[in-house]
Design an enzyme around this catalytic site. Structure first.
Site, PDB file in Angstrom:
ATOM      1  N   GLU A   1       0.835  -1.204   0.000  1.00  0.00           N
ATOM      2  CA  GLU A   1       0.000   0.000   0.000  1.00  0.00           C
ATOM      3  C   GLU A   1       0.868   1.251   0.000  1.00  0.00           C
ATOM      4  OE1 GLU A   1      -3.119  -0.090  -0.483  1.00  0.00           O
ATOM      5  OE2 GLU A   1      -3.662  -2.164   0.016  1.00  0.00           O
TER       6      GLU A   1
ATOM      7  N   CYS B   1      -7.266  -1.300   8.681  1.00  0.00           N
ATOM      8  CA  CYS B   1      -5.958  -1.334   8.004  1.00  0.00           C
ATOM      9  C   CYS B   1      -5.540   0.077   7.596  1.00  0.00           C
ATOM     10  CB  CYS B   1      -6.025  -2.238   6.769  1.00  0.00           C
ATOM     11  SG  CYS B   1      -6.174  -3.988   7.159  1.00  0.00           S
TER      12      CYS B   1
ATOM     13  N   HIS C   1      -0.903  -5.803   2.518  1.00  0.00           N
ATOM     14  CA  HIS C   1      -2.125  -6.605   2.592  1.00  0.00           C
ATOM     15  C   HIS C   1      -1.835  -8.024   2.099  1.00  0.00           C
ATOM     16  CE1 HIS C   1      -5.382  -3.380   3.011  1.00  0.00           C
ATOM     17  NE2 HIS C   1      -5.681  -4.328   3.872  1.00  0.00           N
TER      18      HIS C   1
END
Length: 210
Positions: free
Chosen positions: A86, A150, A169
């Protein structure tokens, strides 16, 4: 007692929530702990409850205690089929209830904070660096960590660490990867992240000297 000259890395996974009675992120982090990050890295792992308030309490506490070179968070995504790096965390748009059926009234992480914060680790470079043929997982890059715990954790961590955080993730266990595959993937990815971070820091120092 002499203080270790090793680099310090803190890695967190999440506890159970919803349909994820066994959270693949914490299982993967435990596998990483078995493998380690090499003799020159002090690795500390923690499980974070899926609760907004716990995140706001734990992340600053862990940061203050360890002052790590890199603070990495691992979460599970039911929609993911790849291991996903991410790029950024988002401040607003949090409406999902946590394990205590709670959601911040403001629907944001840090009141008055920027809408988006990016990691100082270039995730595209990290992704391109990983060419290990023995690493039998697919790695991708994303700009949307999902506006749940998250994303909330990532933004909170990025805000505290001035960008020295990362979020990964993983898919649920067996869809398609085993715990061992995910552990090895984390080990390789974090090694690449540290390398990219070190090179970018050295480059910045060089530019400052000139």
């Amino acid at each position: 007692m002499e203080r270790s000259s090793n680099r310090t890395v803190v890695v967190t996974g999440f506890g159970p929530f919803g349909e994820h009675t066994i959270n693949a992120s914490w299982v993967a982090v435990q596998e990483l702990q078995k493998l380690g990050l090499g003799a020159e890295v002090d690795l500390y792992v923690y499980e974070i409850p899926v609760e907004y308030q716990k995140v706001l309490d734990l992340i600053p506490s862990l940061w203050k205690h360890h002052n790590p070179q890199l603070f990495i968070h691992v979460g599970v995504s039911g929609m993911a089929t790849t291991v996903t790096l991410e790029k950024c965390g988002h401040n607003q748009g949090y409406q999902g209830l946590d394990n205590r059926c709670y959601c911040p009234d403001t629907h944001c992480c840090i009141q008055g904070g920027p809408d988006c914060l990016e990691s100082i680790v270039d995730m595209d470079v990290v992704c391109n660096k990983i060419t290990d043929p023995q690493l039998d997982v697919v790695i991708s890059v994303s700009k949307d960590a999902g506006r749940y715990l998250c994303d909330f954790t990532y933004y909170t961590s990025l805000h505290l660490s001035h960008g020295r955080s990362a979020f990964i993730h993983v898919p649920p266990l067996g869809k398609p990867y085993t715990a061992e595959q995910l552990g090895r993937a984390l080990q390789t990815i974090i090694g690449a992240m540290l390398d990219v971070l070190e090179r970018s820091t050295a480059k910045m120092n060089c530019q400052m000297e000139h």
